[in-house]
Structure formats: structure tokens, C-alpha cells
Design an enzyme around this catalytic site. Structure first.
Site, PDB file in Angstrom:
ATOM      1  N   GLU A 141       0.867  -1.305  -0.037  1.00 48.65           N
ATOM      2  CA  GLU A 141      -0.014   0.041  -0.030  1.00 48.65           C
ATOM      3  C   GLU A 141       0.924   1.305  -0.116  1.00 48.65           C
ATOM      4  O   GLU A 141       0.396   2.385   0.210  1.00 48.65           O
ATOM      5  CB  GLU A 141      -0.930  -0.063   1.083  1.00 48.65           C
ATOM      6  CG  GLU A 141      -2.097  -0.970   1.155  1.00 48.65           C
ATOM      7  CD  GLU A 141      -3.019  -1.188   2.198  1.00 48.65           C
ATOM      8  OE1 GLU A 141      -4.243  -1.678   2.161  1.00 48.65           O
ATOM      9  OE2 GLU A 141      -2.421  -0.644   3.435  1.00 48.65           O
ATOM     10  N   ASN A 185      -1.276 -14.406  -0.672  1.00 43.89           N
ATOM     11  CA  ASN A 185      -2.108 -15.563  -0.946  1.00 43.89           C
ATOM     12  C   ASN A 185      -2.271 -16.285  -2.079  1.00 43.89           C
ATOM     13  O   ASN A 185      -1.587 -15.846  -2.889  1.00 43.89           O
ATOM     14  CB  ASN A 185      -3.624 -14.871  -0.222  1.00 43.89           C
ATOM     15  CG  ASN A 185      -4.189 -13.863  -1.266  1.00 43.89           C
ATOM     16  OD1 ASN A 185      -3.749 -13.938  -2.380  1.00 43.89           O
ATOM     17  ND2 ASN A 185      -5.034 -12.821  -0.629  1.00 43.89           N
ATOM     18  N   GLY A 214      -5.976 -19.180   3.610  1.00 43.04           N
ATOM     19  CA  GLY A 214      -7.260 -19.110   4.612  1.00 43.04           C
ATOM     20  C   GLY A 214      -7.307 -20.132   5.417  1.00 43.04           C
ATOM     21  O   GLY A 214      -6.435 -20.441   6.362  1.00 43.04           O
ATOM     22  N   GLN A 216      -7.765 -23.065   5.262  1.00 46.41           N
ATOM     23  CA  GLN A 216      -6.760 -24.353   5.018  1.00 46.41           C
ATOM     24  C   GLN A 216      -5.580 -24.380   5.651  1.00 46.41           C
ATOM     25  O   GLN A 216      -5.075 -25.287   6.378  1.00 46.41           O
ATOM     26  CB  GLN A 216      -6.516 -24.330   3.495  1.00 46.41           C
ATOM     27  CG  GLN A 216      -7.422 -24.981   2.587  1.00 46.41           C
ATOM     28  CD  GLN A 216      -7.549 -26.556   2.711  1.00 46.41           C
ATOM     29  OE1 GLN A 216      -8.127 -27.155   3.460  1.00 46.41           O
ATOM     30  NE2 GLN A 216      -6.365 -27.245   2.073  1.00 46.41           N
ATOM     31  N   ASP A 238     -15.000 -11.005  12.081  1.00 47.91           N
ATOM     32  CA  ASP A 238     -14.435 -10.242  10.874  1.00 47.91           C
ATOM     33  C   ASP A 238     -12.729 -10.630  10.646  1.00 47.91           C
ATOM     34  O   ASP A 238     -12.038 -10.686  11.260  1.00 47.91           O
ATOM     35  CB  ASP A 238     -14.379  -8.859  11.795  1.00 47.91           C
ATOM     36  CG  ASP A 238     -13.933  -7.531  10.728  1.00 47.91           C
ATOM     37  OD1 ASP A 238     -13.495  -8.005   9.618  1.00 47.91           O
ATOM     38  OD2 ASP A 238     -13.555  -6.548  11.098  1.00 47.91           O
ATOM     39  N   THR A 240     -10.933  -9.053   8.596  1.00 47.85           N
ATOM     40  CA  THR A 240     -10.059  -7.912   8.189  1.00 47.85           C
ATOM     41  C   THR A 240      -8.820  -8.092   8.974  1.00 47.85           C
ATOM     42  O   THR A 240      -9.053  -8.225  10.509  1.00 47.85           O
ATOM     43  CB  THR A 240     -10.847  -6.468   8.372  1.00 47.85           C
ATOM     44  OG1 THR A 240     -12.158  -6.814   7.766  1.00 47.85           O
ATOM     45  CG2 THR A 240      -9.947  -5.786   7.671  1.00 47.85           C
ATOM     46  N   ASP A 244      -2.581  -9.776   7.956  1.00 48.00           N
ATOM     47  CA  ASP A 244      -1.584  -8.755   8.482  1.00 48.00           C
ATOM     48  C   ASP A 244      -1.041  -9.425  10.151  1.00 48.00           C
ATOM     49  O   ASP A 244       0.214  -9.404  10.446  1.00 48.00           O
ATOM     50  CB  ASP A 244      -2.136  -7.274   8.906  1.00 48.00           C
ATOM     51  CG  ASP A 244      -2.707  -6.562   7.715  1.00 48.00           C
ATOM     52  OD1 ASP A 244      -1.909  -6.851   6.574  1.00 48.00           O
ATOM     53  OD2 ASP A 244      -3.617  -5.898   7.735  1.00 48.00           O
ATOM     54  N   GLY A 279     -13.145  -5.202  13.525  1.00 45.87           N
ATOM     55  CA  GLY A 279     -12.041  -4.339  13.031  1.00 45.87           C
ATOM     56  C   GLY A 279     -10.620  -5.087  12.804  1.00 45.87           C
ATOM     57  O   GLY A 279     -10.397  -6.078  13.444  1.00 45.87           O
TER      58      GLY A 279
HETATM   59  O1  RIB Z   1      -5.446  -5.937   5.594  1.00 43.52           O
HETATM   60  C1  RIB Z   1      -6.339  -5.116   6.117  1.00 43.52           C
HETATM   61  C2  RIB Z   1      -6.178  -3.714   5.791  1.00 43.52           C
HETATM   62  O2  RIB Z   1      -6.308  -3.503   4.472  1.00 43.52           O
HETATM   63  C3  RIB Z   1      -7.291  -2.854   6.637  1.00 43.52           C
HETATM   64  O3  RIB Z   1      -7.322  -2.541   7.759  1.00 43.52           O
HETATM   65  C4  RIB Z   1      -7.404  -1.754   5.466  1.00 43.52           C
HETATM   66  O4  RIB Z   1      -6.641  -0.655   5.845  1.00 43.52           O
HETATM   67  C5  RIB Z   1      -6.649  -2.401   4.023  1.00 43.52           C
HETATM   68  O5  RIB Z   1      -5.933  -1.387   3.728  1.00 43.52           O
END
Ligand code: RIB
Length: 296
Positions: A141, A185, A214, A216, A238, A240, A244, A279
Site C-alpha cells: 500500500e 495468498n 485462509g 486451509q 471479522d 479484516t 496482517d 476491526g
Molecule cells: O489488511 C487489512 C487492511 O487492508 C485494512 O485495515 C485496510 O486498511 C486495508 O488497507
């Protein structure tokens, strides 16, 4: 044991999260259920996760000169992430991620904002510090040339680099060669290796490419055979930030000189716990939680 010293070069954002029963299709409007603003961004998430897992973590990133930027920095401090290398960019907004949680998964649009100012120059300014780290982590990013520059400098300074190639984009063979670990991934792997079947990609980069699958688990090639390290079953709230958390935990473990398979198991346990909270950072576990759950 000494704490692993980790620098995370990457994005910091504010996540604007809508929950909805249904994901809208093109041209469709649906009624959502809730809206929340929580800290996110792949770099920031990895930094926070690594700090909760006991590493000494330094964020190398940029925020906007807006209230989100202040909140992002306050959140780093609350989580024990060092912020002396996080500089606001004048006149630019902080990165934001626009997230829809629907039908058991997320869809995300990222607006990079200040994250585009994590430039090769910025990395160069931090390079004498980077040289003192056990591991540098980076994601996608931030600009492509920054990733390439960080890979080159880390290799020159002999500092291991964990490159999480998310979100997916093509990477030069040179950068692939310079990274110490790559954690795509399945979709990212296809983009990264030009459609090469995962088995062949793994075999071409033993103990370096880890493909996350994931529920697996995670696959890698140990030099002799392909190994699948299974994930742990949990109630998902969640997803998300699961990737990370995986990256951060894997990074902490290898920076502590743990073996590959043990590091992946530790990271799988951490990632599975992370999806039990709302979150990107809400469910990220502490070191104690991961170790307790691993010993059950
Ligand atoms: O990897 C998850 C993240 O990807 C989120 O927190 C969001 O900010 C996106 O960039």
C-alpha cells in the site's frame, strides 16, 4: 530472551467500516446496519500486531495533517509502537480504507493519501536505523518503487526483509530475489508469479515463499517436500487484518530465530485469534494469549 527489533515500512490508514447483510452490486443501493471508524492500513496493522506479540516495533510511515493522522499516531502509542519515524505530510489527507463487511467477508477500497509519500527517499533517510533491525517488514500500500528500494537496501545491509505482496500487483524478479520471505495468498501468488501453479511457485523458492490459503492453512516448500501447516478453527467475527496478523506473528517468530514450521504455526494461531474480534486490530492477540492457546 531479547525482544526482536522490527521496522515496518508501510501504510497507516483509518478504516471506515460498514456492516450490511447484503453486498451491493453495481448500481444497487442497500441499507446497512452499522458504521464504525477504526485504525487500519496493512503496515499499521502489522506494526500493532507485532508489538502485541512482544516485539520492539518501529513504524516507518506517513500520515496526513488531519485528525485521522492524530488518531493513527495515538493508536500506535497506545499499542507500544514507536512513532519517531512517522511524519505527517502537510496539506495531504491520511490514507483511508472503505470497507464493507457483508456475507461473511470484506470488500475494501483503499485511498492511499499520505501513504504515497512513503518514498524511496524517505526509506533512505531511515536506512542507518533499518540496519540495526532484526527484520524489516513491508507491504504494497506504498509506492512500488519504495518496495523495490527497500528490498535493495535491506539486501545491501544484510537485514532480512519480509515482503507481504498485498494488495496484489506484479513485482520484478529482482525484488522477488532480494526479499527474504514472501507471503502471498493464492490470488496474489497468481499475480506475482504470472499464473504459475502454486506448487511450482513454492518449489522455485524453498523456505522463502509461503502461500496463505485462509481456513486451509499455509503452504511452503522445505527444500525436499511441500508442507501444509494447518490453520485453527474459530468463530469468525471479522476477517479484516487476519493476513496482517499472520505476517506480523511470522515476522516476530523468525526474528526470534524460530524454525520455519514453528513460526508458521505460531502465526496461524495468532491470525486465527485475530478474526474473533471486530476491526482489523480488534482481535489481534497478545503474546500470552497465543502461547496459552498453542499449549491447549
Ligand atoms: O489488511 C487489512 C487492511 O487492508 C485494512 O485495515 C485496510 O486498511 C486495508 O488497507
Amino acid at each position: 530472551m531479547n525482544k526482536a527489533k522490527i521496522a515496518v515500512i508501510g501504510s497507516s490508514s483509518m478504516d471506515l467500516v460498514v456492516t450490511s447483510k447484503k453486498r451491493p452490486g453495481a448500481g444497487e443501493t442497500v441499507l446497512g446496519e452499522s458504521f464504525k471508524t477504526v485504525p487500519g492500513g496493512k503496515g499499521a496493522n502489522q506494526a500493532v500486531a507485532a508489538a502485541r506479540l512482544g516485539a520492539e516495533v518501529y513504524m516507518i510511515g506517513r500520515v496526513g495533517d488531519d485528525s485521522y493522522g492524530e488518531e493513527i499516531i495515538a493508536n500506535f502509542k497506545k499499542n507500544g509502537v514507536r512513532t519517531e519515524y512517522v511524519e505527517p505530510v502537510t496539506g495531504i489527507e491520511s490514507g483511508t480504507a472503505h470497507i464493507i463487511l457483508a456475507e461473511g467477508d470484506n470488500s475494501i477500497v483503499v485511498v492511499k493519501g499520505a501513504n504515497d509519500y512513503v518514498t524511496p527517499d524517505y526509506v533512505e533517510r531511515m536506512s542507518s536505523f533499518l540496519q540495526t533491525c532484526d527484520l524489516v517488514m513491508i507491504q504494497q500500500e506504498v509506492p512500488e518503487e519504495t518496495v523495490a528500494y527497500a528490498a535493495k537496501r535491506c539486501s545491501e545491509m544484510n537485514v532480512p526483509l519480509l515482503l507481504n505482496p498485498a494488495p496484489a500487483r506484479e513485482i520484478s524478479n529482482e525484488v522477488v530475489d532480494l526479499a527474504t520471505y514472501l507471503t502471498p495468498n493464492e490470488h496474489e501468488s497468481a499475480v506475482l508469479f504470472n499464473g504459475l501453479p502454486p506448487k511450482e511457485a513454492l518449489k522455485a523458492f524453498p523456505n522463502k515463499v509461503l502461500i496463505t490459503e485462509g481456513e486451509q492453512g499455509v503452504r511452503y516448500f522445505d527444500g525436499e517436500k511441500e508442507v501444509l501447516v494447518p490453520s485453527f478453527k474459530v468463530e469468525v467475527v471479522d476477517t479484516t487484518g487476519a493476513g496482517d496478523t499472520f505476517n506480523a506473528a511470522f515476522g516476530v517468530a523468525v526474528a526470534e530465530s524460530k524454525e520455519m514450521q514453528e513460526s508458521i504455526r505460531f502465526a496461524n494461531r495468532a491470525a486465527s485469534l485475530s478474526v474473533t474480534g471486530f476491526g482489523a486490530q480488534g482481535g489481534m492477540p497478545t503474546r500470552e494469549e497465543v502461547e496459552r492457546r498453542l499449549s491447549e
